[in-house]
Motif scaffolding. Structure first.
Motif, PDB file in Angstrom:
ATOM      1  N   SER A 162       0.825  -1.203   0.000  1.00 59.81           N
ATOM      2  CA  SER A 162       0.000   0.000   0.000  1.00 59.81           C
ATOM      3  C   SER A 162       0.864   1.261   0.000  1.00 59.81           C
ATOM      4  O   SER A 162       0.570   2.233  -0.711  1.00 59.81           O
ATOM      5  N   LEU A 166       0.897   4.249  -2.717  1.00 58.78           N
ATOM      6  CA  LEU A 166       0.686   5.643  -2.311  1.00 58.78           C
ATOM      7  C   LEU A 166       1.846   6.531  -2.735  1.00 58.78           C
ATOM      8  O   LEU A 166       1.670   7.739  -2.948  1.00 58.78           O
ATOM      9  N   ARG A 266      -7.225   5.136  -5.464  1.00 59.96           N
ATOM     10  CA  ARG A 266      -8.015   6.344  -5.205  1.00 59.96           C
ATOM     11  C   ARG A 266      -8.571   6.345  -3.788  1.00 59.96           C
ATOM     12  O   ARG A 266      -8.656   7.391  -3.132  1.00 59.96           O
ATOM     13  N   ASP A 267      -8.957   5.170  -3.316  1.00 58.86           N
ATOM     14  CA  ASP A 267      -9.634   5.068  -2.023  1.00 58.86           C
ATOM     15  C   ASP A 267      -8.690   4.813  -0.851  1.00 58.86           C
ATOM     16  O   ASP A 267      -9.139   4.726   0.291  1.00 58.86           O
ATOM     17  N   LEU A 268      -7.379   4.669  -1.139  1.00 57.47           N
ATOM     18  CA  LEU A 268      -6.412   4.526  -0.049  1.00 57.47           C
ATOM     19  C   LEU A 268      -6.222   5.891   0.613  1.00 57.47           C
ATOM     20  O   LEU A 268      -5.843   6.862  -0.039  1.00 57.47           O
ATOM     21  N   ASN A 269      -6.456   5.956   1.901  1.00 56.68           N
ATOM     22  CA  ASN A 269      -6.370   7.218   2.623  1.00 56.68           C
ATOM     23  C   ASN A 269      -5.245   7.144   3.655  1.00 56.68           C
ATOM     24  O   ASN A 269      -5.397   6.507   4.709  1.00 56.68           O
ATOM     25  N   HIS A 271      -4.209   9.266   5.744  1.00 59.53           N
ATOM     26  CA  HIS A 271      -4.593   9.851   7.034  1.00 59.53           C
ATOM     27  C   HIS A 271      -5.339   8.822   7.888  1.00 59.53           C
ATOM     28  O   HIS A 271      -5.215   8.811   9.122  1.00 59.53           O
ATOM     29  N   HIS A 272      -6.061   7.944   7.219  1.00 60.58           N
ATOM     30  CA  HIS A 272      -6.743   6.867   7.937  1.00 60.58           C
ATOM     31  C   HIS A 272      -5.712   5.927   8.567  1.00 60.58           C
ATOM     32  O   HIS A 272      -5.854   5.506   9.728  1.00 60.58           O
TER      33      HIS A 272
END
Length: 283
Positions: A162, A166, A266-269, A271-272
């Motif tokens: 991941s 990113l 796109r949906d990898l965050n 900050h999460h």
């Protein structure tokens, strides 16, 4: 701007070799790959010396500026090359490293993070742990291509995969040293790697270049299987038996299509990730 490039992977016959012979072998493969039009070439894990710990690690370790490294760097003219070696880092610490070079320049160095220390594998006894997951431009800055390197067991860590995505990688470089007996039990390394690479490529919409050893070394059998996988998770080039080069065309349009249809990146965050890791650390 170059949207189509030629990817190449070198599969090497297993066995320890001297640094002099290892360098000569690399230069020969680099010449062959360049003459056949390759833009990127990947060698296996610890490709300069072989995946063997019979010799003391300090005896085969190289610093980045050593002549053996420079010979490969200088030979990579017009082609991007990733190769593996034992790196002597700061404070006389030793790393299982993969270096990427082109036109006399070092583009990236990845130090293996997940040191395989299970089954028949004992890397944790020999190497310091790497820390960073980086990306780099493998060709021209104007091109849409971005690459990242993770070594062998790094590819079994979903977080590292991941992080590489990113960082922007759409080409994932996978130098490995995988033997059939390494894990033990009923675990199949060939089947496991095929599933792993296919899932990773499909999940993140990236090309993957996997380079492995083949043949017997230290009573274990390296199974080869070097391959190039498309962003749809499909093997588009597969090595047969023996030492060889394989090739495949990469088309950036396939990356765009894969990432639009399955927008994992796109949906990898990030900050999460940070929030949840901080919460776990406080527990």
């Amino acid at each position: 701007m170059t949207h189509k490039i030629i990817l190449a992977v070198a599969q090497l016959i297993a066995g320890p070799t001297s640094l002099q012979d290892g360098v000569a072998r690399h230069i020969d493969f680099i010449k062959q790959a360049r003459e056949l039009g390759a833009d990127i070439l990947v060698f296996p894990e610890l490709s300069l010396t072989g995946y063997s710990f019979n010799r003391p690690i300090p005896d085969v370790a190289l610093r980045i500026g050593d002549d053996f490294i420079s010979q490969i760097t200088d030979s990579a003219v017009g082609i991007t090359v990733t190769f593996g070696f034992v790196e002597e880092g700061e404070g006389a610490l030793f790393y299982n490293s993969a270096m990427t070079v082109r036109d006399g320049k070092v583009l990236n160095i990845h130090r293996k993070i997940n040191l395989a220390t299970y089954g028949l594998l004992e890397e944790g006894k020999h190497f310091a742990v790497g820390e960073e997951v980086n990306s780099f431009v493998p060709l021209d800055q104007k091109d849409p291509w971005c690459a990242g390197t993770l070594i062998c067991a790094d590819h079994w860590n979903p977080l590292l995969l991941s992080l590489s995505a990113l960082r922007g990688a759409n080409i994932l470089i996978a130098p490995i040293a995988s033997a059939s007996e390494a894990v033990g039990g009923n675990f199949s390394n060939p089947k496991g790697w095929k599933q792993n690479l296919g899932n990773t490529a499909l999940t993140f919409g990236s090309y993957i270049l996997m380079s492995n050893w083949i043949g017997l070394q230290n009573d274990v059998s390296f199974w080869g299987g070097s391959s190039i996988v498309s962003p749809q998770g499909i093997v588009i080039s597969q090595a047969e038996e023996g030492e060889c080069l394989i090739f495949a065309e990469a088309d950036y349009a396939q990356v765009k299509k894969a990432r639009y249809l399955l927008p994992t990146l796109r949906d990898l965050n990030p900050h999460h990730f940070v929030r949840e890791f901080n919460r776990i650390c406080k527990q």
